[in-house]
Design an enzyme around this catalytic site. Structure first.
Site, PDB file in Angstrom:
ATOM      1  N   ASN A 248       0.854  -1.189   0.000  1.00 44.04           N
ATOM      2  CA  ASN A 248       0.000   0.000   0.000  1.00 44.04           C
ATOM      3  C   ASN A 248       0.896   1.247   0.000  1.00 44.04           C
ATOM      4  O   ASN A 248       1.670   1.460   0.935  1.00 44.04           O
ATOM      5  CB  ASN A 248      -0.897  -0.050   1.247  1.00 44.04           C
ATOM      6  CG  ASN A 248      -1.844   1.124   1.312  1.00 44.04           C
ATOM      7  OD1 ASN A 248      -1.433   2.246   1.020  1.00 44.04           O
ATOM      8  ND2 ASN A 248      -3.073   0.896   1.706  1.00 44.04           N
TER       9      ASN A 248
ATOM     10  N   HIS B 112       1.032   6.308   1.643  1.00 44.71           N
ATOM     11  CA  HIS B 112       1.772   7.293   2.444  1.00 44.71           C
ATOM     12  C   HIS B 112       2.966   7.902   1.718  1.00 44.71           C
ATOM     13  O   HIS B 112       3.562   8.857   2.207  1.00 44.71           O
ATOM     14  CB  HIS B 112       2.118   6.704   3.804  1.00 44.71           C
ATOM     15  CG  HIS B 112       0.849   6.470   4.581  1.00 44.71           C
ATOM     16  ND1 HIS B 112      -0.005   7.503   4.898  1.00 44.71           N
ATOM     17  CD2 HIS B 112       0.260   5.336   5.018  1.00 44.71           C
ATOM     18  CE1 HIS B 112      -1.064   7.011   5.518  1.00 44.71           C
ATOM     19  NE2 HIS B 112      -0.930   5.703   5.602  1.00 44.71           N
TER      20      HIS B 112
ATOM     21  N   HIS C  70      -5.564   3.618  -1.769  1.00 46.48           N
ATOM     22  CA  HIS C  70      -6.857   3.984  -1.186  1.00 46.48           C
ATOM     23  C   HIS C  70      -7.185   5.404  -1.634  1.00 46.48           C
ATOM     24  O   HIS C  70      -6.506   6.350  -1.255  1.00 46.48           O
ATOM     25  CB  HIS C  70      -6.753   3.899   0.346  1.00 46.48           C
ATOM     26  CG  HIS C  70      -8.040   4.149   1.059  1.00 46.48           C
ATOM     27  ND1 HIS C  70      -8.165   4.001   2.418  1.00 46.48           N
ATOM     28  CD2 HIS C  70      -9.273   4.527   0.623  1.00 46.48           C
ATOM     29  CE1 HIS C  70      -9.404   4.265   2.787  1.00 46.48           C
ATOM     30  NE2 HIS C  70     -10.096   4.601   1.711  1.00 46.48           N
TER      31      HIS C  70
ATOM     32  N   ARG D 285      -9.357   8.136  -0.979  1.00 44.07           N
ATOM     33  CA  ARG D 285     -10.317   8.564   0.046  1.00 44.07           C
ATOM     34  C   ARG D 285     -11.163   9.701  -0.489  1.00 44.07           C
ATOM     35  O   ARG D 285     -10.734  10.461  -1.366  1.00 44.07           O
ATOM     36  CB  ARG D 285      -9.584   9.015   1.307  1.00 44.07           C
ATOM     37  CG  ARG D 285      -8.860   7.898   2.029  1.00 44.07           C
ATOM     38  CD  ARG D 285      -8.297   8.379   3.350  1.00 44.07           C
ATOM     39  NE  ARG D 285      -9.321   8.481   4.358  1.00 44.07           N
ATOM     40  CZ  ARG D 285      -9.517   7.605   5.343  1.00 44.07           C
ATOM     41  NH1 ARG D 285      -8.726   6.554   5.464  1.00 44.07           N
ATOM     42  NH2 ARG D 285     -10.487   7.776   6.203  1.00 44.07           N
TER      43      ARG D 285
ATOM     44  N   ARG E 197      -6.906  12.821   0.745  1.00 45.41           N
ATOM     45  CA  ARG E 197      -5.816  13.293   1.616  1.00 45.41           C
ATOM     46  C   ARG E 197      -4.459  12.709   1.234  1.00 45.41           C
ATOM     47  O   ARG E 197      -3.440  13.266   1.573  1.00 45.41           O
ATOM     48  CB  ARG E 197      -6.123  12.978   3.091  1.00 45.41           C
ATOM     49  CG  ARG E 197      -6.056  11.521   3.418  1.00 45.41           C
ATOM     50  CD  ARG E 197      -6.200  11.299   4.908  1.00 45.41           C
ATOM     51  NE  ARG E 197      -7.562  11.545   5.363  1.00 45.41           N
ATOM     52  CZ  ARG E 197      -8.079  10.963   6.448  1.00 45.41           C
ATOM     53  NH1 ARG E 197      -7.335  10.155   7.179  1.00 45.41           N
ATOM     54  NH2 ARG E 197      -9.314  11.189   6.798  1.00 45.41           N
TER      55      ARG E 197
ATOM     56  N   GLU F  23      -8.684   0.476  -2.859  1.00 48.95           N
ATOM     57  CA  GLU F  23      -9.519   0.563  -1.653  1.00 48.95           C
ATOM     58  C   GLU F  23     -10.402   1.785  -1.784  1.00 48.95           C
ATOM     59  O   GLU F  23      -9.930   2.865  -2.173  1.00 48.95           O
ATOM     60  CB  GLU F  23      -8.650   0.722  -0.412  1.00 48.95           C
ATOM     61  CG  GLU F  23      -7.827  -0.485  -0.081  1.00 48.95           C
ATOM     62  CD  GLU F  23      -6.948  -0.221   1.133  1.00 48.95           C
ATOM     63  OE1 GLU F  23      -7.029   0.849   1.753  1.00 48.95           O
ATOM     64  OE2 GLU F  23      -6.152  -1.109   1.445  1.00 48.95           O
TER      65      GLU F  23
ATOM     66  N   THR G  44      -8.164   3.649   8.535  1.00 53.04           N
ATOM     67  CA  THR G  44      -9.386   2.837   8.570  1.00 53.04           C
ATOM     68  C   THR G  44      -9.461   2.109   9.908  1.00 53.04           C
ATOM     69  O   THR G  44      -8.701   1.179  10.164  1.00 53.04           O
ATOM     70  CB  THR G  44      -9.381   1.836   7.401  1.00 53.04           C
ATOM     71  OG1 THR G  44      -8.987   2.533   6.223  1.00 53.04           O
ATOM     72  CG2 THR G  44     -10.752   1.233   7.189  1.00 53.04           C
TER      73      THR G  44
ATOM     74  N   GLU H 256     -11.023  -9.229   3.338  1.00 51.97           N
ATOM     75  CA  GLU H 256      -9.728  -8.865   3.936  1.00 51.97           C
ATOM     76  C   GLU H 256      -9.974  -8.686   5.423  1.00 51.97           C
ATOM     77  O   GLU H 256     -10.772  -7.835   5.841  1.00 51.97           O
ATOM     78  CB  GLU H 256      -9.180  -7.582   3.303  1.00 51.97           C
ATOM     79  CG  GLU H 256      -7.820  -7.226   3.925  1.00 51.97           C
ATOM     80  CD  GLU H 256      -7.064  -6.144   3.177  1.00 51.97           C
ATOM     81  OE1 GLU H 256      -7.208  -6.034   1.942  1.00 51.97           O
ATOM     82  OE2 GLU H 256      -6.318  -5.418   3.851  1.00 51.97           O
TER      83      GLU H 256
ATOM     84  N   HIS I 103      -3.463  -4.456   7.932  1.00 51.52           N
ATOM     85  CA  HIS I 103      -3.545  -3.280   8.804  1.00 51.52           C
ATOM     86  C   HIS I 103      -2.612  -3.418  10.005  1.00 51.52           C
ATOM     87  O   HIS I 103      -2.740  -4.349  10.791  1.00 51.52           O
ATOM     88  CB  HIS I 103      -4.956  -2.985   9.320  1.00 51.52           C
ATOM     89  CG  HIS I 103      -5.125  -1.519   9.633  1.00 51.52           C
ATOM     90  ND1 HIS I 103      -5.571  -0.616   8.706  1.00 51.52           N
ATOM     91  CD2 HIS I 103      -4.838  -0.814  10.734  1.00 51.52           C
ATOM     92  CE1 HIS I 103      -5.576   0.591   9.233  1.00 51.52           C
ATOM     93  NE2 HIS I 103      -5.131   0.502  10.467  1.00 51.52           N
TER      94      HIS I 103
HETATM   95  N1  PXP Z   1      -5.829  -3.003   4.160  1.00 51.10           N
HETATM   96  C1  PXP Z   1      -6.769  -2.035   4.218  1.00 51.10           C
HETATM   97  C2  PXP Z   1      -8.144  -2.359   3.761  1.00 51.10           C
HETATM   98  C3  PXP Z   1      -6.456  -0.742   4.680  1.00 51.10           C
HETATM   99  O1  PXP Z   1      -7.408   0.210   4.732  1.00 51.10           O
HETATM  100  C4  PXP Z   1      -5.120  -0.459   5.035  1.00 51.10           C
HETATM  101  C5  PXP Z   1      -4.742   0.909   5.490  1.00 51.10           C
HETATM  102  O2  PXP Z   1      -4.968   1.812   4.471  1.00 51.10           O
HETATM  103  C6  PXP Z   1      -4.178  -1.491   4.930  1.00 51.10           C
HETATM  104  C7  PXP Z   1      -4.561  -2.757   4.507  1.00 51.10           C
HETATM  105  C8  PXP Z   1      -2.730  -1.280   5.257  1.00 51.10           C
HETATM  106  O3  PXP Z   1      -2.594  -0.935   6.599  1.00 51.10           O
HETATM  107  P1  PXP Z   1      -1.203  -0.375   7.086  1.00 51.10           P
HETATM  108  O4  PXP Z   1      -0.967   0.903   6.361  1.00 51.10           O
HETATM  109  O5  PXP Z   1      -1.404  -0.202   8.558  1.00 51.10           O
HETATM  110  O6  PXP Z   1      -0.166  -1.412   6.762  1.00 51.10           O
END
Ligand code: PXP
Length: 236
Positions: free
Chosen positions: A7, A10, A43, A45, A49, A70, A101, A151, A186
């Site tokens: 992901n 960031h 993602h 949003r 952001r 996402e 999330t 998930e 997550h």
């Molecule tokens: N899976 C989903 C559905 C999420 O919303 C997120 C966070 O955006 C992640 C995985 C990844 O989480 P993390 O950034 O804490 O590794």
């Protein structure tokens, strides 16, 4: 083998902090794939952001590996998904004030809202994933909507809540028995990934914040490679 979706949200958070074009999430996507990640997760949003519409389009155009988009279950996001055609869409709950999330989707409670969105995505050939807590009620509701994937939210486990690893294991077993492909994510890090990666029913982990943070110290390529090595070792 257990797949890793990286992901890259960031990277966009960092870029947006200065309002310019650097660092570019597309470069991060390319590097993650070069480090043998299996897919890219982004993602979009509602408040844009981090990832923006232009990032979605650029990543979709340039990356041939599977893209997992996402998104909240809204008409706006559905239209973007149908235009973008990612490999999969992961429907997540979204609150404007949350930092990330915070919990799983209430699939059982939002059945009527989710049903047309899941159906439209599936009709377009996009795999549908629902981000849920490892709760039997939610897993049955996900199967009832004919989602392809659940998930499992690993946030409570990552925060050290007692009993959560067992809940994840039981949830994964149940989801697979219901015919769902099982992913998780997550809050996963080098320190907590191994017990989750060892859950045999899981086929994919999605990891973001830790990998992007770790990239500051060791580079994204090395961080992705090290996470993949830990995941492989957990399955060996
Ligand atoms: N899976 C989903 C559905 C999420 O919303 C997120 C966070 O955006 C992640 C995985 C990844 O989480 P993390 O950034 O804490 O590794």
């Amino acid at each position: 083998m257990l797949r890793l979706g990286v992901n890259i949200d960031h990277v966009a958070t960092l870029r947006n902090a200065r309002g310019g074009i650097h660092p570019d999430p597309l470069d991060a996507a390319r590097m993650a794939i070069d480090a043998r990640a299996d897919g890219i997760t982004i993602h979009l949003r509602e408040d844009r952001r981090h990832i923006r519409d232009a990032d979605v389009a650029a990543i979709r155009a340039a990356i041939t590996a599977p893209i997992n988009l996402e998104m909240a279950a809204t008409d706006e996001m559905l239209a973007i998904a149908l235009k973008t055609r990612p490999n999969a869409c992961c429907l997540v709950p979204e609150k404007r004030t949350e930092v990330t999330t915070e919990g799983g989707l209430d699939v059982a409670g939002q059945h009527n809202t989710l049903r047309p969105i899941v159906a439209a995505l599936k009709r377009a050939g996009i795999r549908v994933s629902l981000f849920v807590d490892p709760d039997p009620v939610q897993l049955r509701a996900a199967a009832g909507l004919w989602a392809d994937i659940v998930e499992l939210h690993t946030g409570a486990y990552a925060h050290g809540k007692p009993g959560e690893l067992e809940r994840l294991q039981e949830g994964a077993t149940m989801a697979k028995a219901l015919g769902l492909e099982v992913h998780a994510g997550h809050g996963l890090t080098y320190n907590n990934v191994t017990p989750v990666a060892a859950i045999p029913e899981l086929v994919e982990l999605n990891i973001g914040h830790f990998l992007i943070g770790q990239a500051v110290f060791e580079g994204l390529h090395a961080a992705v490679a090290r996470m993949l090595a830990l995941m492989d070792a957990a399955r060996a």
